[in-house]
Design a protein around this motif. Structure first.
Motif, PDB file in Angstrom:
ATOM      1  N   PHE A 131      10.300  -2.170   6.203  1.00 32.18           N
ATOM      2  CA  PHE A 131       9.894  -3.025   5.093  1.00 32.18           C
ATOM      3  C   PHE A 131       9.611  -2.195   3.850  1.00 32.18           C
ATOM      4  N   TRP A 132       9.770  -2.841   2.710  1.00 30.99           N
ATOM      5  CA  TRP A 132       9.210  -2.347   1.462  1.00 30.99           C
ATOM      6  C   TRP A 132       8.234  -3.402   0.955  1.00 30.99           C
ATOM      7  N   TYR A 133       7.006  -2.927   0.657  1.00 29.78           N
ATOM      8  CA  TYR A 133       5.988  -3.783   0.067  1.00 29.78           C
ATOM      9  C   TYR A 133       5.692  -3.264  -1.338  1.00 29.78           C
ATOM     10  N   LYS A 134       5.357  -4.196  -2.212  1.00 25.23           N
ATOM     11  CA  LYS A 134       4.991  -3.887  -3.592  1.00 25.23           C
ATOM     12  C   LYS A 134       3.502  -4.210  -3.774  1.00 25.23           C
ATOM     13  N   GLN A 135       2.784  -3.299  -4.429  1.00 21.54           N
ATOM     14  CA  GLN A 135       1.375  -3.549  -4.744  1.00 21.54           C
ATOM     15  C   GLN A 135       1.171  -3.376  -6.246  1.00 21.54           C
ATOM     16  N   PRO A 136       1.192  -4.466  -7.006  1.00 21.18           N
ATOM     17  CA  PRO A 136       0.976  -4.387  -8.459  1.00 21.18           C
ATOM     18  C   PRO A 136      -0.489  -4.074  -8.757  1.00 21.18           C
ATOM     19  N   PRO A 137      -0.840  -3.933 -10.017  1.00 20.18           N
ATOM     20  CA  PRO A 137      -2.236  -3.629 -10.372  1.00 20.18           C
ATOM     21  C   PRO A 137      -3.255  -4.617  -9.809  1.00 20.18           C
ATOM     22  N   SER A 138      -2.840  -5.835  -9.541  1.00 22.45           N
ATOM     23  CA  SER A 138      -3.745  -6.805  -8.913  1.00 22.45           C
ATOM     24  C   SER A 138      -4.108  -6.416  -7.480  1.00 22.45           C
ATOM     25  N   ARG A 139      -3.335  -5.509  -6.907  1.00 19.39           N
ATOM     26  CA  ARG A 139      -3.528  -4.965  -5.561  1.00 19.39           C
ATOM     27  C   ARG A 139      -3.130  -5.915  -4.434  1.00 19.39           C
ATOM     28  N   GLN A 140      -2.548  -7.056  -4.791  1.00 14.53           N
ATOM     29  CA  GLN A 140      -2.010  -7.942  -3.754  1.00 14.53           C
ATOM     30  C   GLN A 140      -0.752  -7.310  -3.182  1.00 14.53           C
ATOM     31  N   MET A 141      -0.664  -7.182  -1.876  1.00 13.59           N
ATOM     32  CA  MET A 141       0.525  -6.620  -1.229  1.00 13.59           C
ATOM     33  C   MET A 141       1.575  -7.720  -1.103  1.00 13.59           C
ATOM     34  N   ILE A 142       2.753  -7.439  -1.624  1.00 18.76           N
ATOM     35  CA  ILE A 142       3.822  -8.432  -1.643  1.00 18.76           C
ATOM     36  C   ILE A 142       5.032  -7.876  -0.913  1.00 18.76           C
ATOM     37  N   LEU A 143       5.544  -8.632   0.027  1.00 20.91           N
ATOM     38  CA  LEU A 143       6.739  -8.205   0.750  1.00 20.91           C
ATOM     39  C   LEU A 143       7.943  -8.274  -0.182  1.00 20.91           C
ATOM     40  N   VAL A 144       8.668  -7.169  -0.292  1.00 23.35           N
ATOM     41  CA  VAL A 144       9.852  -7.115  -1.156  1.00 23.35           C
ATOM     42  C   VAL A 144      11.119  -7.365  -0.353  1.00 23.35           C
ATOM     43  N   ILE A 145      11.246  -6.652   0.767  1.00 20.75           N
ATOM     44  CA  ILE A 145      12.491  -6.730   1.521  1.00 20.75           C
ATOM     45  C   ILE A 145      12.251  -6.186   2.912  1.00 20.75           C
ATOM     46  N   ARG A 146      13.042  -6.644   3.879  1.00 24.20           N
ATOM     47  CA  ARG A 146      12.934  -6.114   5.230  1.00 24.20           C
ATOM     48  C   ARG A 146      14.335  -5.870   5.782  1.00 24.20           C
ATOM     49  N   GLN A 147      14.394  -4.957   6.738  1.00 30.71           N
ATOM     50  CA  GLN A 147      15.655  -4.572   7.364  1.00 30.71           C
ATOM     51  C   GLN A 147      15.459  -4.491   8.871  1.00 30.71           C
ATOM     52  N   GLU A 148      16.332  -5.152   9.619  1.00 32.96           N
ATOM     53  CA  GLU A 148      16.304  -5.020  11.076  1.00 32.96           C
ATOM     54  C   GLU A 148      17.171  -3.838  11.468  1.00 32.96           C
ATOM     55  N   ALA A 149      16.694  -3.005  12.345  1.00 36.25           N
ATOM     56  CA  ALA A 149      17.419  -1.778  12.692  1.00 36.25           C
ATOM     57  C   ALA A 149      18.752  -2.057  13.359  1.00 36.25           C
TER      58      ALA A 149
END
Lengths: 114, 116
Positions: B35-53
């Motif tokens: 996974f890639w998660y994004k954490q903007p200045p608000s600090r909320q963790m947001i899922l950006v994208i996921r990959q199945e192996a």
């Protein structure tokens, strides 16, 4: 749609005082629930997870404990805070059983122990 | 035990340009998620994208895409047409398998700044 709430948003507590952080999820049943801690400038460390009411698994031995008194409520507690407990605490949920892999995070609680 | 390494602490990109964030991981598992998660200045963790192996095709979500190299254990995130709102910390994460006790293992994150 599902939403996840955390409170308080910010907390300043003296060393040795108790702690109670609450997390609730709406719009889903029997979620898996997680508590993470994020130290300043660092990634997230899993503290506890729960697959059901009263079922708690601890990942890191420490000064904290967790409880799940209701299906969609997850509480992080401490009897006596340490300076090292300061950080940003995030609650997350995922679909129960074999549903899915994504974890969705709440807005977090910034804890400062003085 | 699984480890996730993000070796670049900070990156900067001009608005509208493309940037690639690097991530490597170590595991002996064959079935896992990334996974890639994004954490903007608000600090909320947001899922950006996921990959199945088990999927050879690289995941794509609008301006975000990944380059998944399973043999090399590499999982980079490409952001195209960067926008000011992309300014955030980005975390790469690994999950051994989906399920209740499958925890996310995070890298230390990279701070991305998008310049106007």
């Amino acid at each position: 749609s599902q939403t996840i709430h955390q409170w308080p948003a910010t907390l300043v507590q003296p060393v040795g005082s108790p702690l109670s952080l609450e997390c609730t999820v709406e719009g889903t049943s029997n979620p898996n629930l997680y508590w993470y801690r994020q130290a300043a400038g660092r990634g997230l460390q899993l503290l506890f997870y729960s697959v059901g009411i009263g079922q708690i698994s601890s990942e890191v031995p420490q000064n904290l404990s967790a409880s799940r008194p209701q299906d969609r409520q997850f509480i992080l507690s401490s009897k006596k805070l340490l300076l090292s407990d300061s950080g940003f605490y995030l609650c997350a949920w995922s679909v129960g059983l074999a549903g899915g892999s994504e974890q969705y995070f709440g807005p977090g609680t910034r804890l400062t122990v003085t | 035990a699984q480890t996730v390494t993000q070796s670049q602490p900070e990156m900067s990109v001009q608005e509208a340009e493309t940037v690639t964030l690097s991530c490597t991981y170590d595991t002996s598992e064959n079935n896992y998620y990334l996974f890639w998660y994004k954490q903007p200045p608000s600090r909320q963790m947001i899922l950006v994208i996921r990959q199945e192996a088990y999927k050879q095709q690289n995941a794509t979500e609008n301006r975000f895409s990944v380059n998944f190299q399973k043999a090399a254990k590499s999982f980079s995130l490409k952001i195209s047409d960067s926008q000011l709102g992309d300014t955030a910390m980005y975390f790469c994460a690994f999950m051994k398998r989906p399920g209740a006790n499958s925890k996310l293992t995070f890298g230390k994150g990279i701070t991305l700044s998008v310049r106007p």
